[in-house]
Design an enzyme around this catalytic site. Structure first.
Site, PDB file in Angstrom:
ATOM      1  N   GLU A   1       0.842  -1.195   0.000  1.00 49.57           N
ATOM      2  CA  GLU A   1       0.000   0.000   0.000  1.00 49.57           C
ATOM      3  C   GLU A   1       0.876   1.244   0.000  1.00 49.57           C
ATOM      4  O   GLU A   1       2.086   1.178   0.274  1.00 49.57           O
ATOM      5  CB  GLU A   1      -0.950   0.000   1.196  1.00 49.57           C
ATOM      6  CG  GLU A   1      -2.015  -1.080   1.088  1.00 49.57           C
ATOM      7  CD  GLU A   1      -3.065  -0.996   2.180  1.00 49.57           C
ATOM      8  OE1 GLU A   1      -2.969  -0.082   3.024  1.00 49.57           O
ATOM      9  OE2 GLU A   1      -3.975  -1.838   2.188  1.00 49.57           O
TER      10      GLU A   1
ATOM     11  N   HIS B   1      -8.988  10.770   3.156  1.00 51.84           N
ATOM     12  CA  HIS B   1      -8.599   9.723   2.209  1.00 51.84           C
ATOM     13  C   HIS B   1      -8.782  10.257   0.795  1.00 51.84           C
ATOM     14  O   HIS B   1      -9.831  10.813   0.479  1.00 51.84           O
ATOM     15  CB  HIS B   1      -9.454   8.467   2.414  1.00 51.84           C
ATOM     16  CG  HIS B   1      -8.848   7.242   1.831  1.00 51.84           C
ATOM     17  ND1 HIS B   1      -8.747   7.044   0.475  1.00 51.84           N
ATOM     18  CD2 HIS B   1      -8.295   6.138   2.418  1.00 51.84           C
ATOM     19  CE1 HIS B   1      -8.167   5.870   0.253  1.00 51.84           C
ATOM     20  NE2 HIS B   1      -7.885   5.307   1.410  1.00 51.84           N
TER      21      HIS B   1
ATOM     22  N   ARG C   1      -1.128   9.509   2.150  1.00 52.93           N
ATOM     23  CA  ARG C   1      -2.499   9.958   1.896  1.00 52.93           C
ATOM     24  C   ARG C   1      -2.644  11.468   1.916  1.00 52.93           C
ATOM     25  O   ARG C   1      -3.367  12.048   1.107  1.00 52.93           O
ATOM     26  CB  ARG C   1      -3.432   9.341   2.935  1.00 52.93           C
ATOM     27  CG  ARG C   1      -3.687   7.880   2.736  1.00 52.93           C
ATOM     28  CD  ARG C   1      -4.538   7.327   3.849  1.00 52.93           C
ATOM     29  NE  ARG C   1      -4.799   5.905   3.646  1.00 52.93           N
ATOM     30  CZ  ARG C   1      -5.391   5.122   4.527  1.00 52.93           C
ATOM     31  NH1 ARG C   1      -5.775   5.624   5.691  1.00 52.93           N
ATOM     32  NH2 ARG C   1      -5.595   3.854   4.268  1.00 52.93           N
TER      33      ARG C   1
ATOM     34  N   HIS D   1     -11.478  10.791   6.844  1.00 51.19           N
ATOM     35  CA  HIS D   1     -11.308   9.347   7.015  1.00 51.19           C
ATOM     36  C   HIS D   1     -10.838   8.957   8.407  1.00 51.19           C
ATOM     37  O   HIS D   1     -11.364   8.022   8.998  1.00 51.19           O
ATOM     38  CB  HIS D   1     -10.309   8.850   5.970  1.00 51.19           C
ATOM     39  CG  HIS D   1     -10.126   7.372   5.934  1.00 51.19           C
ATOM     40  ND1 HIS D   1     -11.164   6.505   5.676  1.00 51.19           N
ATOM     41  CD2 HIS D   1      -9.019   6.595   6.131  1.00 51.19           C
ATOM     42  CE1 HIS D   1     -10.707   5.256   5.686  1.00 51.19           C
ATOM     43  NE2 HIS D   1      -9.411   5.283   5.990  1.00 51.19           N
TER      44      HIS D   1
ATOM     45  N   ARG E   1      -1.558   9.445   9.279  1.00 53.18           N
ATOM     46  CA  ARG E   1      -1.471   8.008   9.517  1.00 53.18           C
ATOM     47  C   ARG E   1      -1.025   7.247   8.277  1.00 53.18           C
ATOM     48  O   ARG E   1      -1.516   7.486   7.175  1.00 53.18           O
ATOM     49  CB  ARG E   1      -2.834   7.476   9.982  1.00 53.18           C
ATOM     50  CG  ARG E   1      -2.831   5.954  10.179  1.00 53.18           C
ATOM     51  CD  ARG E   1      -4.107   5.450  10.784  1.00 53.18           C
ATOM     52  NE  ARG E   1      -5.271   5.552   9.933  1.00 53.18           N
ATOM     53  CZ  ARG E   1      -5.557   4.727   8.930  1.00 53.18           C
ATOM     54  NH1 ARG E   1      -4.728   3.744   8.629  1.00 53.18           N
ATOM     55  NH2 ARG E   1      -6.659   4.882   8.232  1.00 53.18           N
TER      56      ARG E   1
END
Length: 565
Positions: free
Chosen positions: A129, A249, A299, A363, A398
């Site tokens: 990811e 997000h 992100r 998010h 995060r």
């Protein structure tokens, strides 16, 4: 299965432990405490399955033991990726603890019934990811990892409930943290739609109520995400931290609903990890204009790229996964992402053949209730875990798939601490020596908001001036707007309080770092710590309720702690 470190000597030291919230962190806390012999009450304001965790698509980040991990991957690499994604201002101590604990936490979850996806030879199937240097993401049910983990933990909770070891109260909303001599004594609970209020005694309370995505008009969060635990902790005198850092997000499917409002639905980061790209209205890939990692940048970077590109005339952004089946074969998208396949088709798209309209959506809140490494807050007997907590792990942004990991690791630590030290009052959280006060109260002539329309007005104001891109004038306007409203509805009142606090924290931080971007202060004021050997320098954004206030309304002057020049 008894949590490590909670042996016979620890059993019975704590009487009744109340867990508020039923996401992965709350379920883990309840199961861990019950298995260790505590008397456990688990509260959730809806049903056990109603949580952000249930919607998590990405997975569970962990560097597994040698022979199961990706070649070259190390715990140190996971630490470095987490610190980098967080802008270098997270707590390195907390990050190292979490990453070192990841492999054991996977074993614990498997022991509690979680079935992670396996590849050839029965080895764990690992995905890549954004902002991870190696494939280290475990999944449970493809793109329904949160649901897979949550359902397994719910089954364990129900089994313990049947044995009389956990009492589960659904449709029970916590409305106040009860104190005795400054320490937790219990919690007030509203049931039957607010018609009855009960007091539940507790020797310790674990808040696992999740985030507050309903603060914003565009969010991937469910309707229950109204920040209740964070607001209640603040009103009980607990310190909060890093409220300015709210992650958006970047790839939320945007579809106009039947009522004319724009709806956002999460599209996992893992889709970009498999090779999907982002294009603008002209069909051009543009994220590399903002960061060399392009679609695989953190992100906050990708969300900011979408927002800035739209402001500069780039128009609607699209996620293009149309080339993935050319690489991976027919049917790949449906096999790898069965939930997204169903969701996109229900929305009227065939993502094998057409790009999907996307935009940033609220998010995850990196900020929350300030805790130490044991999940303890500044109020004796009060703990916070999961998204409601701010452990320092996430810094300013995060890293993908670290949220479920953090929730499981720190929930276990919180329970072990509560079993032995719950009301000791010892806390190693942020230093409260320096305080800066801001005004988070409603104005004297504030108008009462009512119903869904009132909640929508709050979310629209937050989206406009407290979203991906901020500036001083917008934050001042936002603060003034939110101070002009009040509400008798508990959830809306919590959102108003948290919105005021977020706006105040964002106004104080006159720099851009991580998920907090100021157009009027686009550069970083404080350098990232070199080498990362120590925790980062003190940060603005820690708030607490001033001592001596007796009312239950939003406080007039929360104190802002740890301000640095």
């Amino acid at each position: 299965m008894t949590p490590r470190g909670a042996g016979p000597a620890a059993r019975g030291r704590l009487g009744q432990l109340v867990v508020v919230g039923s996401g992965v962190a709350g379920l883990t806390a309840a199961v861990s405490a019950a298995e260790a012999g505590a008397d456990v009450v688990l509260l959730t304001k809806a049903h056990l399955a109603d949580s952000n965790s249930m919607l998590a698509q990405g997975g569970y980040a962990a560097v597994l033991p040698e022979g199961q991990r990706a070649p070259g991957d190390t715990v140190s690499s996971h630490v470095a990726d987490t610190m980098a994604a967080g802008g270098g201002i997270g707590s390195r101590t907390a990050v190292e603890l979490m990453c070192r604990s990841a492999a054991d936490s996977v074993s614990d979850l498997v022991g509690r019934g979680v079935a992670f996806d396996l590849g050839p030879g029965g080895r764990p199937l690992l995905g890549l990811e954004a902002a991870h240097s190696f494939p280290r993401i475990l999944h449970a049910g493809g793109d329904a990892s949160g649901a897979g983990i949550t359902r397994a933990l719910i089954r364990r909770v129900r089994a313990l409930e049947a044995e009389g070891r956990i009492a589960v109260l659904e449709r029970a909303m916590a409305t106040e943290i009860l104190l005795d001599g400054g320490a937790v004594a219990g919690i007030a609970v509203s049931r039957a739609g607010g018609r009855t209020v009960e007091h539940v005694r507790a020797d310790a309370v674990v808040l696992a109520t999740g985030g507050a995505g309903q603060l914003f008009a565009q969010t991937t969060n469910p309707a229950v995400a109204t920040g209740d635990g964070v607001a209640l902790a603040f009103l009980a005198g607990a310190a909060l931290r890093d409220l300015e850092f709210y992650q958006f997000h970047p790839t939320a499917l945007q579809v106009m609903g039947a009522d004319g409002t724009l709806r956002s639905s999460l599209i996992s980061e893992a889709v970009r990890g498999e090779g999907a790209v982002i294009r603008d209205a002209s069909g051009r890939r543009f994220v590399t204009d903002y960061h060399p990692l392009g679609e695989l940048a953190p992100r906050d970077v990708v969300s900011r790229a979408l927002a800035l590109h739209a402001r500069s005339g780039g128009g609607q952004a699209y996620l293009d996964a149309t080339g993935l089946e050319d690489v991976h074969g027919d049917g790949f998208l449906a096999r790898r992402f069965p939930g997204l396949e169903a969701m996109t088709r229900a929305a009227g798209f065939d993502w094998r053949r057409e790009p999907l309209p996307i935009g940033p959506a609220a998010h995850y809140w990196m900020g929350g209730i300030a805790t130490d490494l044991h999940g303890a807050t500044s109020v004796p007997g009060l703990y916070a875990v999961g998204e409601a907590a701010c452990t320092g792990v996430h810094g300013a942004n995060r890293l993908a798939s670290n949220s479920l990991l953090e929730g499981v690791v720190f929930a276990g630590r919180a329970v072990r601490h509560a079993l032995t030290e719950g009301r000791s009052g010892r806390w190693n959280g942020p230093d409260a020596a320096e305080a800066h006060e801001v005004d988070a109260s409603a104005a004297a002539d504030a108008r009462a908001l009512s119903g869904r329309a009132g909640r929508t007005r709050v979310a629209d104001a937050m989206q406009a001036d407290g979203g991906v891109i901020r500036d001083g004038s917008g934050l001042a306007r936002l603060s003034s707007t939110l101070r002009g409203w009040t509400s008798d509805d508990p959830e809306t009142a919590h959102l108003l309080l948290l919105g005021r606090l977020l706006a105040a924290a964002a106004a104080v931080r006159e720099e851009s770092v991580g998920a907090h971007f100021r157009l009027d202060f686009p550069d970083r004021a404080l350098p990232a710590p070199l080498g990362g050997a120590q925790d980062a320098q003190p940060r603005p954004g820690v708030v607490r309720r001033p001592a001596g206030r007796a009312d239950d309304a939003a406080p007039a002057q929360p104190a802002l702690l740890g301000r640095t020049a």
